[in-house]
Design a protein around this motif. Structure first.
Motif, PDB file in Angstrom:
ATOM      1  N   ILE A 161      16.125 -11.937  17.903  1.00  0.00           N
ATOM      2  CA  ILE A 161      16.501 -10.649  17.321  1.00  0.00           C
ATOM      3  C   ILE A 161      15.442  -9.589  17.607  1.00  0.00           C
ATOM      4  O   ILE A 161      15.741  -8.399  17.745  1.00  0.00           O
ATOM      5  CB  ILE A 161      16.725 -10.793  15.809  1.00  0.00           C
ATOM      6  N   LEU A 221      17.914  -6.841  11.213  1.00  0.00           N
ATOM      7  CA  LEU A 221      19.257  -6.808  11.774  1.00  0.00           C
ATOM      8  C   LEU A 221      20.137  -7.909  11.176  1.00  0.00           C
ATOM      9  O   LEU A 221      19.732  -9.068  11.092  1.00  0.00           O
ATOM     10  CB  LEU A 221      19.199  -6.987  13.293  1.00  0.00           C
ATOM     11  N   LYS A 222      21.327  -7.527  10.801  1.00  0.00           N
ATOM     12  CA  LYS A 222      22.320  -8.519  10.417  1.00  0.00           C
ATOM     13  C   LYS A 222      23.233  -8.735  11.615  1.00  0.00           C
ATOM     14  O   LYS A 222      23.631  -7.788  12.293  1.00  0.00           O
ATOM     15  CB  LYS A 222      23.123  -8.038   9.206  1.00  0.00           C
ATOM     16  N   TYR A 223      23.554  -9.979  11.859  1.00  0.00           N
ATOM     17  CA  TYR A 223      24.328 -10.284  13.056  1.00  0.00           C
ATOM     18  C   TYR A 223      25.236 -11.488  12.805  1.00  0.00           C
ATOM     19  O   TYR A 223      24.978 -12.335  11.946  1.00  0.00           O
ATOM     20  CB  TYR A 223      23.404 -10.580  14.241  1.00  0.00           C
ATOM     21  N   GLY A 242      24.245 -17.022  11.910  1.00  0.00           N
ATOM     22  CA  GLY A 242      24.027 -15.601  11.703  1.00  0.00           C
ATOM     23  C   GLY A 242      23.868 -15.308  10.225  1.00  0.00           C
ATOM     24  O   GLY A 242      23.871 -16.210   9.395  1.00  0.00           O
ATOM     25  N   ILE A 296      25.878 -13.314  20.154  1.00  0.00           N
ATOM     26  CA  ILE A 296      26.148 -12.385  19.056  1.00  0.00           C
ATOM     27  C   ILE A 296      27.426 -11.607  19.343  1.00  0.00           C
ATOM     28  O   ILE A 296      27.643 -11.124  20.459  1.00  0.00           O
ATOM     29  CB  ILE A 296      24.968 -11.416  18.870  1.00  0.00           C
ATOM     30  N   GLU A 333      28.578  -9.381  16.626  1.00  0.00           N
ATOM     31  CA  GLU A 333      28.553  -8.237  15.701  1.00  0.00           C
ATOM     32  C   GLU A 333      27.123  -7.967  15.259  1.00  0.00           C
ATOM     33  O   GLU A 333      26.355  -8.904  15.021  1.00  0.00           O
ATOM     34  CB  GLU A 333      29.435  -8.524  14.481  1.00  0.00           C
ATOM     35  N   ILE A 334      26.773  -6.689  15.175  1.00  0.00           N
ATOM     36  CA  ILE A 334      25.454  -6.254  14.692  1.00  0.00           C
ATOM     37  C   ILE A 334      25.654  -5.206  13.604  1.00  0.00           C
ATOM     38  O   ILE A 334      26.530  -4.347  13.700  1.00  0.00           O
ATOM     39  CB  ILE A 334      24.584  -5.678  15.835  1.00  0.00           C
ATOM     40  N   GLN A 365      26.057  -0.106  13.859  1.00  0.00           N
ATOM     41  CA  GLN A 365      26.913  -1.283  13.804  1.00  0.00           C
ATOM     42  C   GLN A 365      27.898  -1.290  14.961  1.00  0.00           C
ATOM     43  O   GLN A 365      28.328  -0.242  15.427  1.00  0.00           O
ATOM     44  CB  GLN A 365      27.658  -1.358  12.467  1.00  0.00           C
ATOM     45  N   SER A 422      30.894  -4.308  16.898  1.00  0.00           N
ATOM     46  CA  SER A 422      31.412  -5.663  17.056  1.00  0.00           C
ATOM     47  C   SER A 422      32.375  -5.678  18.231  1.00  0.00           C
ATOM     48  O   SER A 422      33.035  -4.673  18.530  1.00  0.00           O
ATOM     49  CB  SER A 422      32.108  -6.144  15.787  1.00  0.00           C
TER      50      SER A 422
END
Length: 501
Positions: A76, A116-118, A252, A459, A461-462, A495, A497
């Motif tokens: 990440i 970061l969320k993923y 994730g 990945i 989606e972020i 964001q 995806s």
């Protein structure tokens, strides 16, 4: 001529200037807020533009491969660094925080990126994978077509499940004849090798062939050898120890809901049938030649998966063919006549009836083998047979099974891929997703430079909160703000995806 200005005029000018500069700074702030939002969208799209090319080329599947960590984990930090570098380039900011490449009043710097969320494609028990497939296939397959396919698959499954076909019917019939033969040693006996005497009641010398013995012998050889040349079957295999479906996976940190409704399942099935290989459409450049069969069977070799699929199709065909035989008075009469010839000497209606049902089971089996041969040859066959589409006769079943005869083809019938769809219909979304990723990962690893590729590093989606920093430009001219903090922050979300959510 002397010019002069009063204190009042001076203060008025300062107030007007302050107002004008404040309005200018407010307008600049609004524009910078819009620019920050556009930049956030642009930098994450720029990250996702670096999709895994082999996965798209082979399977029309978009993912960002974040597996550049030395230990093979999701990296990440590299995404964070990349987003900052792209922002710096977008605003032409030099490393010493001075304006470079000309002057701009709309200059921002990316100050902070919250962790970061993923979402990885393997997350949510394959739900993320399913979401991406469904998103792609909605653009290629209409709801009405999917609904019709669902009804067709459901009808075939219900018809097969309502059938009275008994796989042990042939053995039971032969066992009944054998027991009766042993119980009456002095009576005319039924030869269980290849022929049996005619009924004792009629006292004739006619000899009747027992097709059940021949069917039993052929069944013992295994179904695959009866329907294809085993020497022509692919020998490809997959490493079971390294499969996505069997190893511990990276996770994730975005929670998402699963997708296991009928519409999602139908779209996934059609994706597999369109973009993955099968027996009729093998792909030698892939790790497995029969990928759809692998999704159904889950075995390590193409041969074992084909055997699994053939066996399951045979079961469906046996059920459907048995339903036709039961509904046909003509076929029932033929079976009853032959059963009388085989077991009438016992003068026991129960035994004759058991042999009759054994013959019907054997006949359904024989016709089903011919059906599977036709399907594997690319032909179509009717779901429910009729007198005109039925191929085999009740006599000579052993000859038909040991030869290369196949069922009659019908343009109004359904083919091998449709039966694959029926078998996929019985699998859960999670099972299909993970098994599909097994073979897709193995195929990508065959490409140069992707030997360590992992689906659970991909990945889809972020989501992150991004903070930008900028300095006031016009307010610094207002003396009333001397000593005030001239640094401001803008926060928004970055964001993106691949499945457009």
């Amino acid at each position: 001529m002397r010019g002069s200005i009063t204190i009042f005029a001076t203060m008025l000018l300062m107030m007007i200037s302050q107002f004008l500069f404040t309005v200018l700074e407010a307008g600049r702030n609004i524009e910078l807020t819009n620019i920050a939002k556009m930049n956030s969208e642009a930098v994450v799209e720029s990250v996702f533009a670096q999709y895994c090319r082999p996965l798209w080329d082979e399977y029309h599947l978009l993912t960002y491969d974040a597996g550049t960590d030395a230990a093979g984990n999701v990296n990440i930090n590299e995404i964070d660094t990349y987003m900052r570098n792209v922002t710096t380039e977008n605003f032409k900011i030099s490393t010493d925080d001075t304006i470079a490449f000309g002057t701009s009043m709309l200059r921002l710097s990316m100050d902070e990126i919250d962790p970061l969320k993923y979402a990885l494609i393997t997350d949510d028990n394959g739900g993320v994978y399913a979401r991406e497939i469904v998103s792609y296939m909605k653009e290629n397959l209409g709801y009405e077509i999917a609904s019709n396919l669902y009804s067709e698959y459901q009808a075939m499954n219900e018809t097969a499940s309502d059938s009275v076909y008994d796989d042990n019917g042939i053995d039971n019939a032969l066992g009944t004849l054998n027991s009766a033969n042993k119980a009456k040693p002095s009576a005319a006996r039924c030869s269980l090798n290849s022929k049996t005497s005619s009924t004792a009641a009629k006292k004739t010398d006619t000899v009747t062939e027992n097709p059940l013995v021949e069917v039993q012998k052929v069944k013992a050889t295994g179904i695959l050898s009866q329907v294809v040349d085993e020497g022509s079957v692919s020998g490809n295999r997959i490493n079971t120890g390294e499969r996505v479906s069997s190893r511990a996976l990276h996770k994730g940190n975005i929670e998402s809901a699963g997708m296991d409704d009928w519409y999602a399942k139908i779209l996934m099935q059609q994706y597999f049938l369109s973009y993955m290989s099968n027996y009729l459409s093998p792909d030698n450049s892939h790790a497995m030649n029969y990928e759809v069969e692998y999704i159904i069977g889950g075995k390590s070799t193409d041969k074992d998966n084909l055997k699994t699929v053939v066996t399951e199709i045979l079961v469906i065909r046996e059920a459907l063919n048995m339903a036709y035989l039961i509904s046909s008075p003509t076929k029932q009469a033929e079976a009853a006549s032959l059963a009388t010839g085989l077991a009438g000497w016992t003068a026991n209606p129960a035994i004759v009836d058991a042999v009759k049902w054994g013959l019907l089971f054997g006949w359904a089996y024989c016709e089903s083998v011919l059906d599977v041969r036709a399907l594997l040859d690319g032909d179509k066959i009717p779901m429910i047979k009729s007198d005109s589409s039925w191929t085999s006769g009740i006599s000579g079943m052993g000859r038909l099974l040991s030869g290369n005869t196949k069922a009659k083809s019908s343009d109004a019938g359904i083919g091998y891929k449709a039966y694959l769809g029926v078998l996929l219909f019985t699998k859960s979304t999670s099972t299909m997703a993970y098994r599909a990723m097994d073979v897709q990962e193995a195929t990508v690893r065959m490409v140069e430079g992707y030997g360590n590729f992992r689906m659970d590093n991909c990945i889809c989606e972020i989501n992150a909160d991004v903070t930008y920093k900028y300095h006031g430009l016009f307010l610094c001219f207002v003396n009333l703000l001397n000593g005030a903090d001239n640094e401001f922050l803008i926060r928004n979300k970055a964001q993106y995806s691949y499945y457009g959510e």
